[in-house]
Motif scaffolding. Sequence first.
Motif, PDB file in Angstrom:
ATOM      1  N   ALA A  60     -22.699  13.760 -23.265  1.00 46.77           N
ATOM      2  CA  ALA A  60     -23.799  12.793 -23.181  1.00 46.77           C
ATOM      3  C   ALA A  60     -24.227  12.590 -21.729  1.00 46.77           C
ATOM      4  CB  ALA A  60     -23.366  11.460 -23.784  1.00 46.77           C
ATOM      5  N   GLN A  61     -25.510  12.262 -21.542  1.00 49.78           N
ATOM      6  CA  GLN A  61     -26.009  11.995 -20.195  1.00 49.78           C
ATOM      7  C   GLN A  61     -25.400  10.709 -19.639  1.00 49.78           C
ATOM      8  OE1 GLN A  61     -30.210  12.086 -21.134  1.00 49.78           O
ATOM      9  NE2 GLN A  61     -30.431  14.028 -20.043  1.00 49.78           N
ATOM     10  N   SER A  62     -25.195   9.754 -20.521  1.00 50.43           N
ATOM     11  CA  SER A  62     -24.555   8.512 -20.088  1.00 50.43           C
ATOM     12  C   SER A  62     -23.664   8.028 -21.222  1.00 50.43           C
ATOM     13  CB  SER A  62     -25.607   7.450 -19.753  1.00 50.43           C
ATOM     14  OG  SER A  62     -26.339   7.114 -20.898  1.00 50.43           O
ATOM     15  N   ARG A  63     -22.715   7.201 -20.857  1.00 47.56           N
ATOM     16  CA  ARG A  63     -21.839   6.677 -21.895  1.00 47.56           C
ATOM     17  C   ARG A  63     -21.841   5.156 -21.819  1.00 47.56           C
ATOM     18  NH1 ARG A  63     -15.477   7.578 -20.418  1.00 47.56           N
ATOM     19  NH2 ARG A  63     -15.245   5.424 -19.789  1.00 47.56           N
ATOM     20  N   PRO A  64     -21.529   4.513 -22.933  1.00 44.68           N
ATOM     21  CA  PRO A  64     -21.512   3.049 -22.951  1.00 44.68           C
ATOM     22  C   PRO A  64     -20.498   2.472 -21.971  1.00 44.68           C
ATOM     23  CG  PRO A  64     -21.500   3.926 -25.173  1.00 44.68           C
ATOM     24  CD  PRO A  64     -21.275   5.089 -24.246  1.00 44.68           C
ATOM     25  N   SER A  65     -20.760   1.237 -21.558  1.00 43.17           N
ATOM     26  CA  SER A  65     -19.836   0.526 -20.668  1.00 43.17           C
ATOM     27  C   SER A  65     -18.568   0.154 -21.414  1.00 43.17           C
ATOM     28  CB  SER A  65     -20.507  -0.738 -20.137  1.00 43.17           C
ATOM     29  OG  SER A  65     -21.764  -0.435 -19.555  1.00 43.17           O
ATOM     30  N   VAL A  66     -18.724  -0.273 -22.681  1.00 49.50           N
ATOM     31  CA  VAL A  66     -17.582  -0.643 -23.518  1.00 49.50           C
ATOM     32  C   VAL A  66     -17.955  -0.433 -24.983  1.00 49.50           C
ATOM     33  CG1 VAL A  66     -18.171  -3.102 -23.651  1.00 49.50           C
ATOM     34  CG2 VAL A  66     -15.806  -2.400 -23.945  1.00 49.50           C
ATOM     35  N   ILE A  67     -16.981  -0.004 -25.783  1.00 51.66           N
ATOM     36  CA  ILE A  67     -17.191   0.186 -27.224  1.00 51.66           C
ATOM     37  C   ILE A  67     -16.064  -0.516 -27.963  1.00 51.66           C
ATOM     38  CG2 ILE A  67     -17.332   1.840 -29.130  1.00 51.66           C
ATOM     39  CD1 ILE A  67     -18.188   3.957 -27.061  1.00 51.66           C
ATOM     40  N   TYR A  68     -16.440  -1.314 -28.961  1.00 51.31           N
ATOM     41  CA  TYR A  68     -15.463  -1.900 -29.881  1.00 51.31           C
ATOM     42  C   TYR A  68     -15.562  -1.124 -31.175  1.00 51.31           C
ATOM     43  CZ  TYR A  68     -14.761  -5.946 -26.871  1.00 51.31           C
ATOM     44  OH  TYR A  68     -14.436  -6.770 -25.824  1.00 51.31           O
ATOM     45  N   THR A  69     -14.412  -0.779 -31.764  1.00 49.46           N
ATOM     46  CA  THR A  69     -14.419   0.004 -32.992  1.00 49.46           C
ATOM     47  C   THR A  69     -13.237  -0.371 -33.883  1.00 49.46           C
ATOM     48  OG1 THR A  69     -14.564   2.251 -33.893  1.00 49.46           O
ATOM     49  CG2 THR A  69     -13.120   1.937 -31.990  1.00 49.46           C
ATOM     50  N   ASN A  70     -13.334   0.017 -35.136  1.00 41.75           N
ATOM     51  CA  ASN A  70     -12.224  -0.174 -36.080  1.00 41.75           C
ATOM     52  C   ASN A  70     -11.823   1.178 -36.648  1.00 41.75           C
ATOM     53  OD1 ASN A  70     -14.361   0.361 -37.754  1.00 41.75           O
ATOM     54  ND2 ASN A  70     -13.845  -1.188 -39.260  1.00 41.75           N
ATOM     55  N   SER A  71     -11.268   2.009 -35.818  1.00 43.06           N
ATOM     56  CA  SER A  71     -10.779   3.334 -36.223  1.00 43.06           C
ATOM     57  C   SER A  71     -11.878   4.244 -36.751  1.00 43.06           C
ATOM     58  CB  SER A  71      -9.662   3.213 -37.261  1.00 43.06           C
ATOM     59  OG  SER A  71      -8.653   2.371 -36.783  1.00 43.06           O
ATOM     60  N   LYS A  72     -12.966   4.336 -36.045  1.00 47.93           N
ATOM     61  CA  LYS A  72     -14.063   5.274 -36.321  1.00 47.93           C
ATOM     62  C   LYS A  72     -14.914   4.915 -37.533  1.00 47.93           C
ATOM     63  CE  LYS A  72     -11.529   9.065 -34.252  1.00 47.93           C
ATOM     64  NZ  LYS A  72     -10.950  10.362 -34.462  1.00 47.93           N
ATOM     65  N   GLU A  73     -14.603   3.849 -38.264  1.00 41.93           N
ATOM     66  CA  GLU A  73     -15.417   3.475 -39.427  1.00 41.93           C
ATOM     67  C   GLU A  73     -16.750   2.882 -38.982  1.00 41.93           C
ATOM     68  OE1 GLU A  73     -14.966   0.141 -42.793  1.00 41.93           O
ATOM     69  OE2 GLU A  73     -13.303   1.562 -42.697  1.00 41.93           O
ATOM     70  N   ALA A  74     -16.691   2.020 -37.976  1.00 41.09           N
ATOM     71  CA  ALA A  74     -17.883   1.382 -37.441  1.00 41.09           C
ATOM     72  C   ALA A  74     -17.616   1.053 -35.986  1.00 41.09           C
ATOM     73  CB  ALA A  74     -18.202   0.109 -38.228  1.00 41.09           C
ATOM     74  N   SER A  75     -18.695   0.914 -35.211  1.00 37.32           N
ATOM     75  CA  SER A  75     -18.508   0.566 -33.803  1.00 37.32           C
ATOM     76  C   SER A  75     -19.715  -0.189 -33.269  1.00 37.32           C
ATOM     77  CB  SER A  75     -18.274   1.827 -32.961  1.00 37.32           C
ATOM     78  OG  SER A  75     -19.432   2.635 -32.949  1.00 37.32           O
ATOM     79  N   ILE A  76     -19.473  -0.925 -32.197  1.00 37.45           N
ATOM     80  CA  ILE A  76     -20.541  -1.595 -31.459  1.00 37.45           C
ATOM     81  C   ILE A  76     -20.350  -1.205 -29.991  1.00 37.45           C
ATOM     82  CG2 ILE A  76     -19.213  -3.762 -31.400  1.00 37.45           C
ATOM     83  CD1 ILE A  76     -23.012  -3.707 -31.322  1.00 37.45           C
ATOM     84  N   ALA A  77     -21.383  -0.570 -29.436  1.00 39.06           N
ATOM     85  CA  ALA A  77     -21.336  -0.092 -28.058  1.00 39.06           C
ATOM     86  C   ALA A  77     -22.267  -0.928 -27.189  1.00 39.06           C
ATOM     87  CB  ALA A  77     -21.758   1.377 -28.000  1.00 39.06           C
ATOM     88  N   PHE A  78     -21.806  -1.251 -25.993  1.00 40.68           N
ATOM     89  CA  PHE A  78     -22.590  -1.999 -25.023  1.00 40.68           C
ATOM     90  C   PHE A  78     -22.810  -1.103 -23.811  1.00 40.68           C
ATOM     91  CE2 PHE A  78     -20.177  -5.023 -27.489  1.00 40.68           C
ATOM     92  CZ  PHE A  78     -21.098  -6.021 -27.778  1.00 40.68           C
ATOM     93  N   THR A  79     -24.067  -0.878 -23.458  1.00 41.99           N
ATOM     94  CA  THR A  79     -24.402  -0.062 -22.299  1.00 41.99           C
ATOM     95  C   THR A  79     -25.219  -0.903 -21.334  1.00 41.99           C
ATOM     96  OG1 THR A  79     -24.473   1.890 -23.727  1.00 41.99           O
ATOM     97  CG2 THR A  79     -25.444   2.109 -21.528  1.00 41.99           C
ATOM     98  N   TYR A  80     -24.626  -1.218 -20.216  1.00 43.69           N
ATOM     99  CA  TYR A  80     -25.310  -1.992 -19.183  1.00 43.69           C
ATOM    100  C   TYR A  80     -25.957  -0.973 -18.248  1.00 43.69           C
ATOM    101  CZ  TYR A  80     -26.042  -5.926 -15.963  1.00 43.69           C
ATOM    102  OH  TYR A  80     -26.588  -6.898 -15.171  1.00 43.69           O
TER     103      TYR A  80
END
Length: 180
Positions: A60-80
Amino acid sequence: MKKALLAPVLCLTLMLMAFRPYAEVEMIKKRVLSERVEVLIPKGFEVMSEQQMDFNYAKAQSRPSVIYTNSKEASIAFTYTDNTADQDMIDMYSENFYKMYSKQYKEAKWFNKGVKEVNGRKVGYMELMKPELGHEVYNLIFFTDVEGKLLMCNFTCADRQKPEWETVAKQIMNSFKTNG
């Protein structure tokens, strides 16, 4: 007499349980990005390790600052991001992101897009199903300004999990608070 009522009551209870919506997901408040943002995150979601982020975003050209996940089922990524942003620019970002995503993901199925007020701030959002690595992925992308820069948040899950996670994704977006 009581035994005669037991079977229909039991049958009705089982039918109601079968038709009930997915179980409520317990949410907890988290402060992310060095305390700049407060948001509800599903209980059980953990911060993705640096090694997993390196693997997932190697190309990827850029990656998120932080990612919360539950074992690959779902995730929420924050990119500042480094992109300049303020409340007056959120409508422009919303239009530009929609044009960009529509062009990049021609096969995407759009559910919603726009700008709304969340806790006194303008937040742009896009809700869509897009192809990714041979399957469909549900995305709720939302964004706003934080301390003069653009913050992008992206909730994702597999298409088959959309019924379970769509409401949760919207709860996350609607809980968003910024300290700047």
